[in-house]
Design an enzyme around this catalytic site. Structure first.
Site, PDB file in Angstrom:
ATOM      1  N   PHE A 236       0.810  -1.232   0.000  1.00 41.17           N
ATOM      2  CA  PHE A 236       0.000   0.000   0.000  1.00 41.17           C
ATOM      3  C   PHE A 236       0.834   1.268   0.000  1.00 41.17           C
ATOM      4  O   PHE A 236       0.378   2.331   0.417  1.00 41.17           O
ATOM      5  CB  PHE A 236      -0.981   0.009   1.184  1.00 41.17           C
ATOM      6  CG  PHE A 236      -1.693  -1.293   1.393  1.00 41.17           C
ATOM      7  CD1 PHE A 236      -2.616  -1.743   0.461  1.00 41.17           C
ATOM      8  CD2 PHE A 236      -1.419  -2.093   2.491  1.00 41.17           C
ATOM      9  CE1 PHE A 236      -3.250  -2.964   0.630  1.00 41.17           C
ATOM     10  CE2 PHE A 236      -2.054  -3.310   2.664  1.00 41.17           C
ATOM     11  CZ  PHE A 236      -2.980  -3.746   1.735  1.00 41.17           C
ATOM     12  N   GLY A 462      -0.315  -7.435  -5.144  1.00 40.95           N
ATOM     13  CA  GLY A 462      -1.600  -8.015  -4.776  1.00 40.95           C
ATOM     14  C   GLY A 462      -2.737  -7.427  -5.584  1.00 40.95           C
ATOM     15  O   GLY A 462      -3.901  -7.808  -5.429  1.00 40.95           O
ATOM     16  N   LEU A 623      -9.470  -3.380 -17.324  1.00 42.69           N
ATOM     17  CA  LEU A 623      -8.870  -4.570 -17.933  1.00 42.69           C
ATOM     18  C   LEU A 623      -9.494  -5.849 -17.418  1.00 42.69           C
ATOM     19  O   LEU A 623      -9.631  -6.822 -18.141  1.00 42.69           O
ATOM     20  CB  LEU A 623      -7.361  -4.604 -17.639  1.00 42.69           C
ATOM     21  CG  LEU A 623      -6.509  -3.622 -18.429  1.00 42.69           C
ATOM     22  CD1 LEU A 623      -5.099  -3.564 -17.856  1.00 42.69           C
ATOM     23  CD2 LEU A 623      -6.461  -4.042 -19.895  1.00 42.69           C
ATOM     24  N   ASN A 624      -9.831  -5.833 -16.114  1.00 43.24           N
ATOM     25  CA  ASN A 624     -10.335  -7.052 -15.483  1.00 43.24           C
ATOM     26  C   ASN A 624     -11.352  -6.620 -14.441  1.00 43.24           C
ATOM     27  O   ASN A 624     -10.997  -6.072 -13.397  1.00 43.24           O
ATOM     28  CB  ASN A 624      -9.163  -7.807 -14.840  1.00 43.24           C
ATOM     29  CG  ASN A 624      -9.597  -9.106 -14.193  1.00 43.24           C
ATOM     30  OD1 ASN A 624     -10.737  -9.242 -13.740  1.00 43.24           O
ATOM     31  ND2 ASN A 624      -8.685 -10.063 -14.151  1.00 43.24           N
ATOM     32  N   LYS A 626     -13.019  -8.194 -12.403  1.00 42.43           N
ATOM     33  CA  LYS A 626     -12.985  -8.908 -11.121  1.00 42.43           C
ATOM     34  C   LYS A 626     -11.882  -8.358 -10.206  1.00 42.43           C
ATOM     35  O   LYS A 626     -12.146  -7.985  -9.059  1.00 42.43           O
ATOM     36  CB  LYS A 626     -12.758 -10.394 -11.376  1.00 42.43           C
ATOM     37  CG  LYS A 626     -12.957 -11.277 -10.167  1.00 42.43           C
ATOM     38  CD  LYS A 626     -12.876 -12.742 -10.589  1.00 42.43           C
ATOM     39  CE  LYS A 626     -13.282 -13.659  -9.442  1.00 42.43           C
ATOM     40  NZ  LYS A 626     -13.308 -15.068  -9.898  1.00 42.43           N
ATOM     41  N   THR A 627     -10.659  -8.285 -10.727  1.00 41.82           N
ATOM     42  CA  THR A 627      -9.574  -7.768  -9.884  1.00 41.82           C
ATOM     43  C   THR A 627      -9.747  -6.264  -9.642  1.00 41.82           C
ATOM     44  O   THR A 627      -9.433  -5.772  -8.558  1.00 41.82           O
ATOM     45  CB  THR A 627      -8.194  -8.048 -10.515  1.00 41.82           C
ATOM     46  OG1 THR A 627      -8.191  -7.582 -11.864  1.00 41.82           O
ATOM     47  CG2 THR A 627      -7.871  -9.529 -10.489  1.00 41.82           C
ATOM     48  N   GLY A 695      -5.933   2.796 -14.712  1.00 42.64           N
ATOM     49  CA  GLY A 695      -5.445   2.259 -13.434  1.00 42.64           C
ATOM     50  C   GLY A 695      -6.401   2.534 -12.280  1.00 42.64           C
ATOM     51  O   GLY A 695      -6.996   3.603 -12.187  1.00 42.64           O
ATOM     52  N   GLU A 698      -5.737   3.124  -6.623  1.00 38.93           N
ATOM     53  CA  GLU A 698      -5.863   4.093  -5.535  1.00 38.93           C
ATOM     54  C   GLU A 698      -7.174   4.872  -5.511  1.00 38.93           C
ATOM     55  O   GLU A 698      -7.619   5.296  -4.448  1.00 38.93           O
ATOM     56  CB  GLU A 698      -4.666   5.069  -5.604  1.00 38.93           C
ATOM     57  CG  GLU A 698      -3.376   4.359  -5.232  1.00 38.93           C
ATOM     58  CD  GLU A 698      -2.114   5.127  -5.592  1.00 38.93           C
ATOM     59  OE1 GLU A 698      -1.847   5.301  -6.788  1.00 38.93           O
ATOM     60  OE2 GLU A 698      -1.403   5.542  -4.673  1.00 38.93           O
TER      61      GLU A 698
HETATM   62 MO1  MOS Z   1       1.062   3.413  -3.836  1.00 38.91          MO
HETATM   63  S1  MOS Z   1       0.850   4.652  -2.182  1.00 38.91           S
HETATM   64  O1  MOS Z   1       1.969   4.402  -4.921  1.00 38.91           O
HETATM   65  O2  MOS Z   1       1.771   1.990  -3.380  1.00 38.91           O
END
Ligand code: MOS
Length: 734
Positions: A236, A462, A623-624, A626-627, A695, A698
């Site tokens: 994280f 992860g 892209l996915n 689920k993830t 992406g 975050e």
């Molecule tokens: Mo993130 S805070 O750039 O792992």
């Protein structure tokens, strides 16, 4: 459309993870491994007057105890300790370097033994005398001493003047120090490969960053340090910079000329980076019809005595909403703590929390629905830079999120909704984060049997990087997903930055796409070597890789991968390419979200439950599903923690963290998490990159704490601006 991109594909590394086949940094075993245990300081500031290791050294099985007095050589310049993502200003922390104590829980000795239990026991026998100095660990006490940092965002208009004549709201919000608390402890297993060469299994978000860093400190050649991190048990942001255990483990391996494992304790992980406590002051003014006039956003955040860490907390405010006047100020207060670090959506999680609570308070002052206020201030342009976005479908997030939540059924007045003995509150907030891309490389090795290996040195922390890379490659190469394997997290693999900033999916997908084009080009060349080749006159641009072959899209004529390679007399095609990205001056690139939260508050005892959250996200092509959904759900859970539970508590007399364990540092557990709905709104983006990817690592956390705080206000009529919103604060007089 291609068969894998955009589908809810299960993690390709799932079986390895659930069966235990996936190995983490502290799990690699080799014969003759020695074990380390760290001794940490109990004071926050001062010097080590005396350190006595004699008793520890007498314990049978102890190999050595390293301190600043007897450690092997380490680099003497600050520059040698810089890593790819550390603060520009300051001198990075050097473990065991000298007698100076910069923060409580600083490593001061490393005990090395034949067994982990022996090392830990002996560590308890290291005696330390300190020369203490007065310390300060309280942001509120040091706020007047905070200094201004240069932030790139210029003000516009005259925020003070505009503010003077408007319907206004001004308040201060507070976010305490929070820690990442990943499940996996910080660990390094350093293999002594002989001749001074090291293989370092490290818990990190960036293997090449750790490699550069160790080379700098120990003056080693890159070829002599291989850093490997195939799986990461959560990070994280805490694993963006190399942590001190990797230095100590490498130092020990070099001293003993033996392989060494060092795993930190949970308490010791509170001596690493954290989300800095931040005071956020918002002053916003609007005309009576709800048009924003002026925004002023100031932040005062924690940094250490030795580095200036800060992120963009404030500039989101004037960027997101239409407002002619805006100004920002960012200050840092030096405390006797370790340097803060990035933690999921650093800057935005805190700054947008304050902004979105302030917007809610302004809506109350204007007697406007909070969603309606956001719509009236909506901007299709980045207001700071005055440029359009590559794409921005936040409007649709508001619409779909509100519909799924049932927002139109909200009654405006606080305390006006009930469910039996509980007050019900509905709140909402906007989220915004960056859509960044970073230079990186990918390698594809395609073999004649139609199997492809995709390789990059990125980590998968992860988030599902293995899986999305396999999906993109399978589509680009026209192969079944099962024919694609992915290798990651090894510094010897093609160049990649740390996995962070939500930039990995967009960056690496682009690199795979570009490399797959080179593979296709070579396949076409080989296919043309076939006598009377069906593709004899095909142009590259007319071909695609589909169903294990190269196909002319116009004629439908095809040659299989096997045939092309057979006739070309090769059994593999290997290509590697790098993509880089120029920062656009013409467009802003961001992801957005609209978060709607329902809380139920037991009026008698004050218990707050977050019963529903709807998070509608616009983040380009997903892209996915689920993830990506897991990313957003996990981030929403963290937002619940930020709103209601999380707080690193310091005893300022000792300058020491009191709840340095996951029993007393509260995070949401299953019983705290109820209904979470994730919506991905369509957001085609032809400008950001060829696949339209932004992406999602975050964006899911940004705005969540504000939506919950606003819901608590709506339920109770009580505004708690200092997080976390605990029941004692709900009871405190206004
Ligand atoms: Mo993130 S805070 O750039 O792992």
């Amino acid at each position: 459309m291609a068969p894998y991109i955009g589908t809810p594909t299960s993690r390709v590394d799932g079986p390895a993870k659930v069966t235990g086949a996936a190995k983490y940094a502290g799990e690699f075993n080799v014969p003759g491994l020695a074990y380390g245990a760290v001794v940490t300081s109990t004071i926050a500031k001062g010097r080590i007057a005396r350190i006595d290791t004699s008793e520890a050294l007498r314990v049978p099985g102890v190999l050595d105890v390293l301190t600043h007095e007897n450690r092997p050589r380490m680099a003497a310049t600050s520059a040698a300790y810089k890593d790819d993502v550390g603060p520009e200003k300051g001198a990075p922390f050097r473990p065991l370097y000298d007698d100076k104590i910069l923060f409580s829980e600083q490593p001061i000795a490393l005990v090395l033994a034949e067994e982990w239990e022996i090392a830990r026991f002996a560590a308890s026998l290291v005696r330390v005398a300190y020369k203490k100095q007065a310390h300060s660990t309280d942001l509120q006490a040091r706020r007047e001493k905070a200094f201004v940092v240069e932030t790139p965002q210029k003000p516009r208009g005259k925020a003070d003047k505009a503010y003077a004549g408007a319907v206004r709201h001004e308040a201060e919000y507070f976010i305490p120090i929070e820690h990442h608390n990943p499940m996996e402890l910080y660990a390094s297993t350093v293999l002594w490969d002989g001749d001074g060469k090291l293989t370092v299994y490290d818990k990190t978000q960036g293997v090449q960053n750790v490699q550069h860093y160790l080379c700098g400190i120990f003056k080693m050649k890159p070829d002599d340090v291989r850093v490997v991190s195939p799986f990461v048990g959560g990070a994280f942001g805490s694993g963006l910079r190399p942590q001190y255990q990797v230095v100590l483990a490498a130092l020990a391996a070099r001293a003993l000329e033996r392989s060494v494992r060092l795993v930190l304790t949970r308490r010791q992980m509170y001596g690493l980076g954290y989300r800095p406590a931040t005071i956020e002051r918002l002053a916003i003014g609007a005309t009576a019809d709800g048009t924003l006039d002026a925004i002023s956003h100031e932040a005062i955040a924690v940094t250490s005595q030795y580095e200036d860490f800060y992120r963009n907390d404030t500039a989101w405010s004037g960027k997101l909403y239409k407002s002619a006047n805006a100004k920002y100020l960012h200050k840092l207060a030096r405390l006797d703590l370790a340097t803060p670090s990035d933690m999921r959506a650093p800057g935005a999680t805190t700054g947008v929390y304050a902004l979105e609570c302030a917007m809610d308070e302004l809506a109350v002052a204007l007697k406007l629905d909070p969603l309606e206020l956001r719509l009236r201030c909506y901007s299709d342009r980045d207001q700071n830079e005055n440029v359009p976005y590559t794409s921005k479908n936040l409007r649709e997030c508001y619409r779909q999120g509100a519909a799924a939540f049932g927002w139109s059924k909200r009654s405006a007045a606080p305390r006006s909704m009930r469910d039996g003995s509980e007050l019900v509150g509905w709140g909402m907030a906007t989220g915004i984060w960056e859509a960044l891309q970073m230079e990186c490389a990918a390698r594809i090795v395609l073999t004649a049997n139609g199997h492809a290996e995709i390789v990059s040195s990125f980590s998968d922390i992860g988030t599902g990087t293995y899986t999305i890379m396999a999906q993109v490659a399978a589509d680009m190469l026209g192969l079944p997903l099962d024919n694609v394997t992915v290798r990651l997290g090894d510094s010897t693999l093609p160049k990649a930055p740390v996995e962070g900033g939500s930039w990995t999916a967009a960056s690496v997908s682009h690199a795979i796409m570009k490399t797959a084009e080179d593979v296709r080009k070579e396949l076409l060349r080989l296919a043309k070597t076939i006598p009377n080749s069906p593709l004899a006159v095909s142009k590259l641009k007319d071909t695609a890789l589909i169903d294990g072959g190269i196909v002319n899209k116009e004629t439908g004529r095809a040659v299989s991968i096997a045939d092309a390679m057979h006739h070309g007399a090769v059994d593999r095609i290997e290509r590697e390419s790098t993509v880089s990205f120029k920062e656009s001056k013409s467009h802003a690139h961001n992801t957005h979200s609209a978060v709607f939260a329902e809380v139920k508050v037991d009026e008698e005892i004050g218990v707050i439950r977050v019963t529903r959250v709807v998070d509608a996200v616009a983040a380009g092509r997903i892209l996915n599903t689920k993830t990506a959904r897991s990313q957003i759900m996990g981030a929403v859970v963290w937002g619940i923690g930020m709103a209601l539970h999380e707080e690193t508590l310091l005893d300022h007399d000792f300058g020491r963290i009191m709840n340095a364990n996951i029993a007393e540092y509260h995070v949401p557990v299953n019983a705290d998490v109820h209904d979470i709905e994730v919506i991905f709104v369509e957001e085609p983006d032809a400008l950001i990159n060829p696949l339209g990817i932004k992406g999602v690592g975050e964006i899911g956390i940004v705005g969540v704490a504000a939506a919950i705080a606003n819901a608590v206000y709506h339920a109770t009529g009580k505004r708690v601006r200092d997080l976390p919103i605990t029941l004692d604060k709900l009871q405190r007089p206004a």
